[in-house]
Scaffold this motif. Structure first.
Motif, PDB file in Angstrom:
ATOM      1  N   ASP A  46      39.159  32.635 106.005  1.00  0.00           N
ATOM      2  CA  ASP A  46      39.689  31.362 106.886  1.00  0.00           C
ATOM      3  C   ASP A  46      40.012  31.452 108.630  1.00  0.00           C
ATOM      4  O   ASP A  46      39.264  31.036 109.472  1.00  0.00           O
ATOM      5  CB  ASP A  46      40.491  30.557 106.749  1.00  0.00           C
ATOM      6  N   ASP A  47      40.221  33.240 107.994  1.00  0.00           N
ATOM      7  CA  ASP A  47      40.838  33.627 109.834  1.00  0.00           C
ATOM      8  C   ASP A  47      41.471  34.646 109.571  1.00  0.00           C
ATOM      9  O   ASP A  47      41.728  35.286 108.130  1.00  0.00           O
ATOM     10  CB  ASP A  47      41.990  33.203 110.297  1.00  0.00           C
ATOM     11  N   PHE A  48      41.536  35.652 110.699  1.00  0.00           N
ATOM     12  CA  PHE A  48      42.622  37.337 110.552  1.00  0.00           C
ATOM     13  C   PHE A  48      42.680  37.396 111.647  1.00  0.00           C
ATOM     14  O   PHE A  48      42.634  37.409 112.741  1.00  0.00           O
ATOM     15  CB  PHE A  48      41.654  38.310 109.724  1.00  0.00           C
ATOM     16  N   ARG A  49      44.168  38.141 111.895  1.00  0.00           N
ATOM     17  CA  ARG A  49      45.155  38.372 112.903  1.00  0.00           C
ATOM     18  C   ARG A  49      45.696  39.918 112.237  1.00  0.00           C
ATOM     19  O   ARG A  49      45.269  40.380 111.554  1.00  0.00           O
ATOM     20  CB  ARG A  49      46.891  38.005 113.310  1.00  0.00           C
ATOM     21  N   ARG A  54      46.338  41.153 109.017  1.00  0.00           N
ATOM     22  CA  ARG A  54      46.512  39.815 107.862  1.00  0.00           C
ATOM     23  C   ARG A  54      45.152  38.633 107.620  1.00  0.00           C
ATOM     24  O   ARG A  54      44.920  38.253 109.021  1.00  0.00           O
ATOM     25  CB  ARG A  54      47.712  38.801 109.437  1.00  0.00           C
ATOM     26  N   VAL A  55      44.903  38.536 106.588  1.00  0.00           N
ATOM     27  CA  VAL A  55      43.964  37.833 106.374  1.00  0.00           C
ATOM     28  C   VAL A  55      44.388  36.504 105.959  1.00  0.00           C
ATOM     29  O   VAL A  55      45.250  36.614 105.101  1.00  0.00           O
ATOM     30  CB  VAL A  55      43.393  38.641 105.633  1.00  0.00           C
ATOM     31  N   GLN A  56      43.555  35.409 106.479  1.00  0.00           N
ATOM     32  CA  GLN A  56      44.077  34.390 105.731  1.00  0.00           C
ATOM     33  C   GLN A  56      42.827  33.455 105.040  1.00  0.00           C
ATOM     34  O   GLN A  56      41.686  33.747 105.266  1.00  0.00           O
ATOM     35  CB  GLN A  56      44.012  33.162 107.085  1.00  0.00           C
ATOM     36  N   THR A  57      42.956  33.408 103.816  1.00  0.00           N
ATOM     37  CA  THR A  57      42.290  32.895 102.762  1.00  0.00           C
ATOM     38  C   THR A  57      43.423  31.312 102.695  1.00  0.00           C
ATOM     39  O   THR A  57      44.195  30.701 102.944  1.00  0.00           O
ATOM     40  CB  THR A  57      42.478  33.855 101.652  1.00  0.00           C
ATOM     41  N   PRO A  58      42.799  31.168 101.223  1.00  0.00           N
ATOM     42  CA  PRO A  58      42.484  29.482 100.624  1.00  0.00           C
ATOM     43  C   PRO A  58      43.925  29.682 100.401  1.00  0.00           C
ATOM     44  O   PRO A  58      44.964  29.034 100.115  1.00  0.00           O
ATOM     45  CB  PRO A  58      41.487  28.987  99.598  1.00  0.00           C
TER      46      PRO A  58
END
Length: 77
Positions: free
Chosen positions: A27-30, A40-44
């Motif tokens: 979904d996103d990453f920072r 920091r990886v954004q997953t569901p």
């Protein structure tokens, strides 16, 4: 011939995560270089903090999971 535009591992991990983001796998990453777990990886399931090494392995696993069937010419549904 290299597929990487970047010549360092951190840049290559960033490129791999960018590819996964563009394909809708994550979904996103920072990236916060000052943190102990800068990727920091954004997953569901939520945000997963990782080191550079962990993020590289995550990117490899996510790529194989997402594109493996396609690479083997198996049908995907």
């Amino acid at each position: 011939m290299s597929i990487w535009a970047s010549d360092n591992r951190s840049g290559q991990v960033r490129e791999a995560l960018t590819m996964l983001l563009s394909q809708g796998v994550i979904d996103d990453f920072r990236i916060r270089p000052e943190d102990d777990f800068p990727f920091r990886v954004q997953t569901p399931a939520g945000v997963v903090p990782m080191t550079e090494h962990q993020a590289a392995h995550f990117a490899l696993g996510a790529t194989v999971a997402h594109f493996g069937r396609l690479a083997r010419c198996e049908e995907t549904f």
